[in-house]
Every structure is written in structure tokens, then in C-alpha cells.
Design a protein around this motif. Structure first.
Motif, short mmCIF file in Angstrom:
data_model
loop_
_atom_site.label_atom_id
_atom_site.label_comp_id
_atom_site.label_asym_id
_atom_site.label_seq_id
_atom_site.Cartn_x
_atom_site.Cartn_y
_atom_site.Cartn_z
N PRO A 19 0.79 -1.23 0.00
CA PRO A 19 0.00 0.00 0.00
C PRO A 19 0.83 1.28 0.00
N GLU A 20 2.08 1.20 0.42
CA GLU A 20 2.91 2.41 0.46
C GLU A 20 3.36 2.85 -0.92
N VAL A 21 3.62 1.90 -1.81
CA VAL A 21 4.13 2.25 -3.13
C VAL A 21 3.19 1.88 -4.27
N GLY A 22 2.21 1.04 -4.00
CA GLY A 22 1.22 0.70 -5.02
C GLY A 22 1.63 -0.37 -6.00
N PHE A 23 2.71 -1.08 -5.73
CA PHE A 23 3.15 -2.18 -6.59
C PHE A 23 2.96 -3.50 -5.86
N ASN A 24 2.84 -4.59 -6.63
CA ASN A 24 2.67 -5.87 -5.95
C ASN A 24 4.02 -6.38 -5.43
N MET A 46 10.13 -14.40 2.24
CA MET A 46 10.00 -13.02 1.75
C MET A 46 10.68 -12.05 2.70
N THR A 47 10.74 -10.81 2.26
CA THR A 47 11.24 -9.74 3.11
C THR A 47 10.29 -8.56 2.96
N LEU A 48 10.58 -7.51 3.66
CA LEU A 48 9.85 -6.26 3.54
C LEU A 48 10.85 -5.18 3.18
N SER A 49 10.38 -4.07 2.68
CA SER A 49 11.31 -3.03 2.23
C SER A 49 12.07 -2.41 3.39
N THR A 50 11.53 -2.52 4.59
CA THR A 50 12.22 -2.00 5.77
C THR A 50 11.79 -2.78 7.00
N LYS A 51 12.70 -2.96 7.95
CA LYS A 51 12.38 -3.67 9.19
C LYS A 51 11.32 -2.93 9.99
N ALA A 52 11.22 -1.62 9.79
CA ALA A 52 10.27 -0.81 10.55
C ALA A 52 8.90 -0.72 9.86
N CYS A 53 8.65 -1.58 8.88
CA CYS A 53 7.39 -1.53 8.14
C CYS A 53 6.21 -1.65 9.10
N LEU A 55 3.20 -2.18 8.45
CA LEU A 55 2.20 -3.14 7.98
C LEU A 55 2.73 -4.57 7.95
N HIS A 56 3.85 -4.80 8.63
CA HIS A 56 4.52 -6.11 8.65
C HIS A 56 3.51 -7.25 8.81
N GLN A 57 2.75 -7.23 9.90
CA GLN A 57 1.80 -8.28 10.22
C GLN A 57 0.72 -8.43 9.15
N MET A 58 0.18 -7.31 8.70
CA MET A 58 -0.88 -7.36 7.70
C MET A 58 -0.38 -7.90 6.36
N ILE A 59 0.79 -7.46 5.94
CA ILE A 59 1.32 -7.91 4.64
C ILE A 59 1.59 -9.41 4.67
N THR A 60 2.18 -9.91 5.75
CA THR A 60 2.44 -11.35 5.81
C THR A 60 1.13 -12.14 5.83
#
Length: 102
Positions: A19-24, A46-53, A55-60
Motif C-alpha cells: 500500500p505504500e508504493v502501489g506495486f505488488n 519473503m522480506t519487507l522493504s524496511t524492518k520498521a514496516c 504493515l509487517h503483520q498485515m502484509i504477511t
């Protein structure tokens, strides 16, 4: 033998939009691997773009739900790793161009 393919799981995960950048997540390069066992259980690495994301929980959870929709899939586990650390060079050209990194 498992009839589900990695490509099917990647396709399903590609419906999850950061949701932050709009890409899958697939085109962002955040999905490192999909491992399937003989019973069609999947492990998504997988990873996330930053450790401080924030939305970590929601994205996973979204990744787990998307992969679970693949016909024939068993249990889905999502593992978030921080090595290698994600950087923009891991994204596909479409993303790099849109974010002015090309």
C-alpha cells in the motif's frame, strides 16, 4: 506428488499490493522463494522493504491468504527474512522506472 507450481503461488501473491508504493510484492522483488513439499504445503520466503514496516503483520497475512487461495495448496507458512536486505535493484524494471531509479 504436488500438482501446484511455484508459478501459481507467485501469481497468487502478485495480487498483494504494497500500500505504500502501489506495486505488488512480486514485482517489488520482496518474495525471495516459494518452497513446495510433496503434500503441496508451501513456505513463502519473503522480506519487507524496511524492518520498521508498520504493515509487517498485515502484509504477511495477505501473502498467506493469497497463497492459500491456490487450488490444491495445503498449509501455507510465511517466513520473513532480513538477509539479503531488500534494495530497489531487486525490483523489476517497471517498478524502478516508476520510482525514477532507471
Amino acid at each position: 506428488m504436488c500438482s501446484v507450481t511455484k508459478e501459481q503461488v507467485y501469481d497468487a501473491i502478485s495480487t498483494v499490493i504494497d500500500p505504500e508504493v502501489g506495486f505488488n510484492l512480486v514485482e517489488m522483488g520482496l518474495i525471495y522463494d516459494v518452497l513446495l513439499d510433496d503434500d503441496c504445503n508451501a513456505k513463502v520466503v519473503m522480506t519487507l522493504s524496511t524492518k520498521a514496516c508498520p504493515l509487517h503483520q498485515m502484509i504477511t497475512q495477505w501473502v498467506e491468504e493469497a497463497a492459500s487461495r491456490v487450488e490444491g495448496i495445503g498449509k501455507v507458512e510465511v517466513e520473513v527474512v532480513w538477509e539479503p536486505a531488500w534494495n530497489i535493484s531487486m525490483a523489476n524494471d517497471n517498478v524502478k522506472k516508476a520510482l525514477n531509479f532507471m
